[in-house]
Design a protein around this motif. Sequence first.
Motif, PDB file in Angstrom:
ATOM      1  N   MET A  31      -0.109  39.682 -14.338  1.00 39.81           N
ATOM      2  CA  MET A  31      -1.157  40.661 -14.627  1.00 39.81           C
ATOM      3  C   MET A  31      -1.775  40.407 -16.005  1.00 39.81           C
ATOM      4  N   ALA A  32      -0.946  40.060 -16.986  1.00 45.54           N
ATOM      5  CA  ALA A  32      -1.468  39.830 -18.339  1.00 45.54           C
ATOM      6  C   ALA A  32      -2.393  38.612 -18.393  1.00 45.54           C
ATOM      7  N   THR A  33      -2.192  37.663 -17.518  1.00 46.77           N
ATOM      8  CA  THR A  33      -3.028  36.461 -17.521  1.00 46.77           C
ATOM      9  C   THR A  33      -4.157  36.522 -16.499  1.00 46.77           C
ATOM     10  N   SER A  34      -4.331  37.667 -15.856  1.00 44.74           N
ATOM     11  CA  SER A  34      -5.380  37.767 -14.833  1.00 44.74           C
ATOM     12  C   SER A  34      -6.736  38.017 -15.489  1.00 44.74           C
ATOM     13  N   HIS A  35      -7.585  37.043 -15.382  1.00 47.79           N
ATOM     14  CA  HIS A  35      -8.962  37.171 -15.848  1.00 47.79           C
ATOM     15  C   HIS A  35      -9.790  36.066 -15.201  1.00 47.79           C
ATOM     16  N   GLN A  36     -11.064  36.335 -15.084  1.00 44.24           N
ATOM     17  CA  GLN A  36     -11.991  35.352 -14.529  1.00 44.24           C
ATOM     18  C   GLN A  36     -13.380  35.671 -15.046  1.00 44.24           C
ATOM     19  N   LYS A  37     -14.121  34.624 -15.348  1.00 41.82           N
ATOM     20  CA  LYS A  37     -15.500  34.771 -15.807  1.00 41.82           C
ATOM     21  C   LYS A  37     -16.393  34.003 -14.843  1.00 41.82           C
ATOM     22  N   ILE A  38     -17.430  34.675 -14.375  1.00 43.80           N
ATOM     23  CA  ILE A  38     -18.386  34.015 -13.488  1.00 43.80           C
ATOM     24  C   ILE A  38     -19.796  34.224 -14.043  1.00 43.80           C
ATOM     25  N   TYR A  39     -20.714  33.416 -13.547  1.00 43.12           N
ATOM     26  CA  TYR A  39     -22.110  33.536 -13.946  1.00 43.12           C
ATOM     27  C   TYR A  39     -22.947  33.805 -12.708  1.00 43.12           C
ATOM     28  N   GLU A  46     -17.338  39.226 -16.440  1.00 45.29           N
ATOM     29  CA  GLU A  46     -15.921  38.956 -16.651  1.00 45.29           C
ATOM     30  C   GLU A  46     -15.076  40.070 -16.040  1.00 45.29           C
ATOM     31  N   ALA A  47     -13.982  39.674 -15.431  1.00 47.64           N
ATOM     32  CA  ALA A  47     -13.007  40.632 -14.894  1.00 47.64           C
ATOM     33  C   ALA A  47     -11.672  40.354 -15.578  1.00 47.64           C
ATOM     34  N   LYS A  48     -11.098  41.385 -16.180  1.00 43.51           N
ATOM     35  CA  LYS A  48      -9.807  41.277 -16.864  1.00 43.51           C
ATOM     36  C   LYS A  48      -8.983  42.516 -16.536  1.00 43.51           C
ATOM     37  N   TYR A  49      -7.676  42.363 -16.610  1.00 46.12           N
ATOM     38  CA  TYR A  49      -6.803  43.515 -16.368  1.00 46.12           C
ATOM     39  C   TYR A  49      -7.076  44.618 -17.382  1.00 46.12           C
ATOM     40  N   SER A  50      -7.441  44.251 -18.611  1.00 48.89           N
ATOM     41  CA  SER A  50      -7.606  45.242 -19.679  1.00 48.89           C
ATOM     42  C   SER A  50      -8.863  46.086 -19.511  1.00 48.89           C
ATOM     43  N   LYS A 128     -10.266  34.383  -7.879  1.00 50.23           N
ATOM     44  CA  LYS A 128      -9.059  34.040  -8.653  1.00 50.23           C
ATOM     45  C   LYS A 128      -8.437  35.292  -9.266  1.00 50.23           C
ATOM     46  N   TYR A 129      -9.267  36.117  -9.837  1.00 51.89           N
ATOM     47  CA  TYR A 129      -8.794  37.353 -10.468  1.00 51.89           C
ATOM     48  C   TYR A 129      -8.098  38.252  -9.444  1.00 51.89           C
ATOM     49  N   CYS A 130      -8.714  38.445  -8.302  1.00 51.64           N
ATOM     50  CA  CYS A 130      -8.132  39.319  -7.280  1.00 51.64           C
ATOM     51  C   CYS A 130      -6.844  38.734  -6.711  1.00 51.64           C
ATOM     52  N   ASP A 131      -6.785  37.408  -6.593  1.00 52.16           N
ATOM     53  CA  ASP A 131      -5.548  36.779  -6.125  1.00 52.16           C
ATOM     54  C   ASP A 131      -4.412  36.971  -7.128  1.00 52.16           C
ATOM     55  N   GLN A 132      -4.736  36.878  -8.422  1.00 53.99           N
ATOM     56  CA  GLN A 132      -3.705  37.108  -9.437  1.00 53.99           C
ATOM     57  C   GLN A 132      -3.228  38.557  -9.425  1.00 53.99           C
TER      58      GLN A 132
END
Length: 160
Positions: A31-39, A46-50, A128-132
């Motif tokens: 969860m702490a490493t879940s993030h993804q940035k798209i354009y 950007e999607a992040k857990y925080s 990627k974010y949702c899979d994490q």
Amino acid sequence: MEAAKTTKLRILYVSLRLLALGATVSAAFVMATSHQKIYLFSAPFEAKYSHTTAFKYFLIANVVGSVYGILMLFPPPKNFLWRLALVSDVVMTMLLMSSVSAALAIAHVGKEGNSYAGWLPICDKFHKYCDQVAGALIAAFLAVILYLLLLLYTIHTIIR
């Protein structure tokens, strides 16, 4: 004969604690490493857990569960501390269960959206974010099951 049975039960207890510790550490790390940035149309998203308080709560609960798992790795002597272990196992199980429930609710909104509130699903763009997040939820759900088993073991030990 009784000593062999006691030794097997202790091995089972420590094994369950190690598995629960591994599950909570895994859930917290993923969860702490879940993030993804798209354009999209050259605009960054950007999607992040925080970005979600439920995911922050999930992470904190799993970190607390990990620290608790380390502290309770070795069984306390069979006296008053077993009752304290029972109470703390109940509290930890409830904490983890509530954090998984809160994170699962937000993950469902991220996957399906909410047409009544006008919230669009994001998992069709942030794969990627949702899979994490899904991986973290699976690990935490496993931790809840393991803590329930530990709770049953502790109750059995106190009754015996």
